[in-house]
Design a protein around this motif. Structure first.
Motif, PDB file in Angstrom:
ATOM      1  N   VAL A  75       0.849  -1.200   0.000  1.00 21.01           N
ATOM      2  CA  VAL A  75       0.000   0.000   0.000  1.00 21.01           C
ATOM      3  C   VAL A  75       0.880   1.244   0.000  1.00 21.01           C
ATOM      4  CG1 VAL A  75      -1.647   1.338   1.368  1.00 21.01           C
ATOM      5  CG2 VAL A  75      -1.985  -1.117   1.060  1.00 21.01           C
ATOM      6  N   ALA A  76       1.966   1.227   0.769  1.00 18.33           N
ATOM      7  CA  ALA A  76       2.877   2.376   0.841  1.00 18.33           C
ATOM      8  C   ALA A  76       3.523   2.647  -0.516  1.00 18.33           C
ATOM      9  CB  ALA A  76       3.942   2.137   1.900  1.00 18.33           C
ATOM     10  N   ARG A  77       3.740   1.578  -1.306  1.00 19.64           N
ATOM     11  CA  ARG A  77       4.317   1.751  -2.648  1.00 19.64           C
ATOM     12  C   ARG A  77       3.274   2.214  -3.656  1.00 19.64           C
ATOM     13  NH1 ARG A  77       6.994  -3.317  -1.432  1.00 19.64           N
ATOM     14  NH2 ARG A  77       5.400  -4.362  -2.653  1.00 19.64           N
ATOM     15  N   GLY A  78       2.019   2.260  -3.263  1.00 20.25           N
ATOM     16  CA  GLY A  78       0.968   2.744  -4.153  1.00 20.25           C
ATOM     17  C   GLY A  78       0.350   1.675  -5.025  1.00 20.25           C
ATOM     18  N   GLU A  79       0.563   0.410  -4.712  1.00 23.42           N
ATOM     19  CA  GLU A  79      -0.034  -0.654  -5.515  1.00 23.42           C
ATOM     20  C   GLU A  79      -1.548  -0.680  -5.311  1.00 23.42           C
ATOM     21  OE1 GLU A  79       1.750  -4.497  -5.116  1.00 23.42           O
ATOM     22  OE2 GLU A  79       3.745  -3.641  -4.927  1.00 23.42           O
ATOM     23  N   ARG A  80      -2.256  -0.951  -6.345  1.00 23.45           N
ATOM     24  CA  ARG A  80      -3.721  -1.043  -6.296  1.00 23.45           C
ATOM     25  C   ARG A  80      -4.124  -2.504  -6.142  1.00 23.45           C
ATOM     26  NH1 ARG A  80      -5.561   4.012  -5.836  1.00 23.45           N
ATOM     27  NH2 ARG A  80      -4.580   5.414  -7.278  1.00 23.45           N
ATOM     28  N   GLY A  81      -5.325  -2.703  -5.699  1.00 27.73           N
ATOM     29  CA  GLY A  81      -5.860  -4.053  -5.612  1.00 27.73           C
ATOM     30  C   GLY A  81      -5.153  -4.926  -4.592  1.00 27.73           C
ATOM     31  N   VAL A  82      -4.801  -4.336  -3.457  1.00 22.77           N
ATOM     32  CA  VAL A  82      -4.088  -5.094  -2.434  1.00 22.77           C
ATOM     33  C   VAL A  82      -4.973  -6.195  -1.860  1.00 22.77           C
ATOM     34  CG1 VAL A  82      -2.987  -4.938  -0.176  1.00 22.77           C
ATOM     35  CG2 VAL A  82      -2.543  -3.206  -1.891  1.00 22.77           C
ATOM     36  N   LEU A  83      -6.239  -5.887  -1.664  1.00 21.05           N
ATOM     37  CA  LEU A  83      -7.157  -6.893  -1.125  1.00 21.05           C
ATOM     38  C   LEU A  83      -7.652  -7.800  -2.243  1.00 21.05           C
ATOM     39  CD1 LEU A  83      -9.343  -4.882   1.394  1.00 21.05           C
ATOM     40  CD2 LEU A  83      -7.597  -6.553   1.914  1.00 21.05           C
ATOM     41  N   ARG A  84      -7.475  -9.084  -2.038  1.00 20.19           N
ATOM     42  CA  ARG A  84      -8.006 -10.057  -2.977  1.00 20.19           C
ATOM     43  C   ARG A  84      -9.480 -10.290  -2.661  1.00 20.19           C
ATOM     44  NH1 ARG A  84      -3.206 -12.204  -1.137  1.00 20.19           N
ATOM     45  NH2 ARG A  84      -4.338 -13.676   0.151  1.00 20.19           N
ATOM     46  N   ARG A  85     -10.209 -10.833  -3.611  1.00 17.54           N
ATOM     47  CA  ARG A  85     -11.645 -11.053  -3.461  1.00 17.54           C
ATOM     48  C   ARG A  85     -11.964 -11.853  -2.200  1.00 17.54           C
ATOM     49  NH1 ARG A  85     -14.754 -12.137  -8.413  1.00 17.54           N
ATOM     50  NH2 ARG A  85     -16.482 -10.852  -7.730  1.00 17.54           N
ATOM     51  N   GLU A  86     -11.182 -12.887  -1.898  1.00 23.67           N
ATOM     52  CA  GLU A  86     -11.466 -13.727  -0.731  1.00 23.67           C
ATOM     53  C   GLU A  86     -11.157 -13.035   0.597  1.00 23.67           C
ATOM     54  OE1 GLU A  86      -7.272 -14.806  -2.095  1.00 23.67           O
ATOM     55  OE2 GLU A  86      -9.202 -14.590  -3.109  1.00 23.67           O
ATOM     56  N   GLN A  87     -10.501 -11.891   0.564  1.00 27.14           N
ATOM     57  CA  GLN A  87     -10.195 -11.158   1.790  1.00 27.14           C
ATOM     58  C   GLN A  87     -11.306 -10.194   2.200  1.00 27.14           C
ATOM     59  OE1 GLN A  87      -6.344  -9.710   0.378  1.00 27.14           O
ATOM     60  NE2 GLN A  87      -5.396 -10.742   2.121  1.00 27.14           N
ATOM     61  N   TRP A  88     -12.230  -9.893   1.311  1.00 26.95           N
ATOM     62  CA  TRP A  88     -13.287  -8.943   1.641  1.00 26.95           C
ATOM     63  C   TRP A  88     -14.257  -9.501   2.675  1.00 26.95           C
ATOM     64  CZ3 TRP A  88     -13.225  -3.984   1.099  1.00 26.95           C
ATOM     65  CH2 TRP A  88     -12.425  -3.415   0.115  1.00 26.95           C
ATOM     66  N   ARG A  89     -14.559 -10.789   2.589  1.00 26.46           N
ATOM     67  CA  ARG A  89     -15.524 -11.372   3.532  1.00 26.46           C
ATOM     68  C   ARG A  89     -15.018 -11.303   4.981  1.00 26.46           C
ATOM     69  NH1 ARG A  89     -18.674 -17.097   2.795  1.00 26.46           N
ATOM     70  NH2 ARG A  89     -20.254 -16.654   4.350  1.00 26.46           N
ATOM     71  N   PRO A  90     -13.775 -11.754   5.275  1.00 28.95           N
ATOM     72  CA  PRO A  90     -13.296 -11.606   6.658  1.00 28.95           C
ATOM     73  C   PRO A  90     -13.177 -10.146   7.086  1.00 28.95           C
ATOM     74  CG  PRO A  90     -11.795 -13.004   5.391  1.00 28.95           C
ATOM     75  CD  PRO A  90     -12.843 -12.511   4.460  1.00 28.95           C
ATOM     76  N   LEU A  91     -12.832  -9.262   6.154  1.00 28.43           N
ATOM     77  CA  LEU A  91     -12.731  -7.846   6.486  1.00 28.43           C
ATOM     78  C   LEU A  91     -14.103  -7.290   6.857  1.00 28.43           C
ATOM     79  CD1 LEU A  91     -10.773  -5.436   6.581  1.00 28.43           C
ATOM     80  CD2 LEU A  91     -11.456  -4.938   4.237  1.00 28.43           C
ATOM     81  N   THR A  92     -15.125  -7.670   6.103  1.00 22.06           N
ATOM     82  CA  THR A  92     -16.493  -7.232   6.401  1.00 22.06           C
ATOM     83  C   THR A  92     -16.954  -7.787   7.740  1.00 22.06           C
ATOM     84  OG1 THR A  92     -16.970  -7.135   4.042  1.00 22.06           O
ATOM     85  CG2 THR A  92     -18.860  -7.202   5.532  1.00 22.06           C
ATOM     86  N   ARG A  93     -16.680  -9.057   7.978  1.00 24.32           N
ATOM     87  CA  ARG A  93     -17.073  -9.658   9.261  1.00 24.32           C
ATOM     88  C   ARG A  93     -16.322  -9.021  10.425  1.00 24.32           C
ATOM     89  NH1 ARG A  93     -18.158 -16.077   8.175  1.00 24.32           N
ATOM     90  NH2 ARG A  93     -20.017 -15.728   6.937  1.00 24.32           N
ATOM     91  N   GLY A  94     -15.068  -8.683  10.223  1.00 21.58           N
ATOM     92  CA  GLY A  94     -14.314  -7.995  11.261  1.00 21.58           C
ATOM     93  C   GLY A  94     -14.906  -6.631  11.570  1.00 21.58           C
ATOM     94  N   PHE A  95     -15.316  -5.921  10.529  1.00 22.42           N
ATOM     95  CA  PHE A  95     -15.964  -4.623  10.728  1.00 22.42           C
ATOM     96  C   PHE A  95     -17.270  -4.792  11.500  1.00 22.42           C
ATOM     97  CE2 PHE A  95     -19.038  -1.423   9.370  1.00 22.42           C
ATOM     98  CZ  PHE A  95     -18.380  -0.276   9.778  1.00 22.42           C
ATOM     99  N   LEU A  96     -18.059  -5.799  11.133  1.00 24.03           N
ATOM    100  CA  LEU A  96     -19.312  -6.056  11.849  1.00 24.03           C
ATOM    101  C   LEU A  96     -19.047  -6.449  13.306  1.00 24.03           C
ATOM    102  CD1 LEU A  96     -21.360  -7.943   9.116  1.00 24.03           C
ATOM    103  CD2 LEU A  96     -21.727  -5.608   9.963  1.00 24.03           C
ATOM    104  N   ALA A  97     -18.007  -7.223  13.540  1.00 24.61           N
ATOM    105  CA  ALA A  97     -17.658  -7.603  14.917  1.00 24.61           C
ATOM    106  C   ALA A  97     -17.243  -6.380  15.722  1.00 24.61           C
ATOM    107  CB  ALA A  97     -16.538  -8.643  14.917  1.00 24.61           C
ATOM    108  N   ALA A  98     -16.444  -5.502  15.122  1.00 24.04           N
ATOM    109  CA  ALA A  98     -16.018  -4.282  15.818  1.00 24.04           C
ATOM    110  C   ALA A  98     -17.213  -3.378  16.110  1.00 24.04           C
ATOM    111  CB  ALA A  98     -14.978  -3.543  14.974  1.00 24.04           C
ATOM    112  N   THR A  99     -18.130  -3.286  15.157  1.00 22.91           N
ATOM    113  CA  THR A  99     -19.333  -2.483  15.370  1.00 22.91           C
ATOM    114  C   THR A  99     -20.186  -3.077  16.485  1.00 22.91           C
ATOM    115  OG1 THR A  99     -19.296  -1.821  13.054  1.00 22.91           O
ATOM    116  CG2 THR A  99     -21.376  -1.524  14.228  1.00 22.91           C
ATOM    117  N   SER A 100     -20.297  -4.399  16.509  1.00 20.85           N
ATOM    118  CA  SER A 100     -21.045  -5.068  17.576  1.00 20.85           C
ATOM    119  C   SER A 100     -20.399  -4.817  18.935  1.00 20.85           C
ATOM    120  CB  SER A 100     -21.139  -6.564  17.308  1.00 20.85           C
ATOM    121  OG  SER A 100     -21.858  -6.809  16.133  1.00 20.85           O
TER     122      SER A 100
END
Length: 165
Positions: A75-100
């Motif tokens: 990310v610091a080097r400016g690369e795009r698309g760091v998150l792969r498709r399979e990483q979005w689901r755990p990231l979303t669940r982590g956000f929901l857990a933090a919100t909970s």
């Protein structure tokens, strides 16, 4: 006749003073949360915010600099698309857990102002019941023994709360 494998089976677990100290601090901290919250003069929602903020500030450096060092460098080097498709689901669940968790702190800390510490703690003791309901709603089988244990725990918490129920 003694063998080294026989000695290994009889060996006692090693006493770890650091683990005992950490467990002691944890238990005392959790036990003191409700009374300290009830006695504090700050608004309950402000305390809930700062509790979450301090946890965030404590854990994010560990996550970014230790566990996800390569991704941060990309990310610091400016690369795009760091998150792969399979990483979005755990990231979303982590956000929901933090919100909970934030909602939990907000309601718990507010409840210490609206009722007694004992009743507030009894209400928080229902958290595993909600987790079992959510698991059952997701199709995860919850054993009858688990439900019985949850019922026993909630009844015990209600009895501990006393006449506040």
């Amino acid at each position: 006749m003694s063998s080294s494998s026989g000695d290994a089976k009889r060996s006692r677990p090693v006493f770890d003073p650091l683990a005992v100290a950490a467990m002691t601090v944890t238990v005392v901290s959790f036990a003191a949360t409700a009374p300290l919250t009830a006695a504090a003069s700050a608004p309950a929602l402000a305390m809930a915010f700062w509790r979450n903020a301090l946890g965030f500030v404590t854990l994010v450096p560990l996550l970014l600099l230790v566990l996800r060092r390569r991704e941060v460098a990309r990310v610091a080097r400016g690369e795009r698309g760091v998150l792969r498709r399979e990483q979005w689901r755990p990231l979303t669940r982590g956000f929901l857990a933090a919100t909970s968790l934030a909602l939990h702190f907000a309601t718990f800390m507010t409840s210490t102002r609206m009722t007694t510490v004992a009743m507030s703690t009894a209400l928080v003791a229902t958290q595993p019941v909600w987790q079992a309901f959510i698991a059952a709603g997701q199709g995860v089988p919850v054993a009858r023994r688990t439900w019985a244990g949850l019922l026993l725990a909630v009844v015990g918490a209600a009895l501990a709360a006393g006449p506040d129920v």
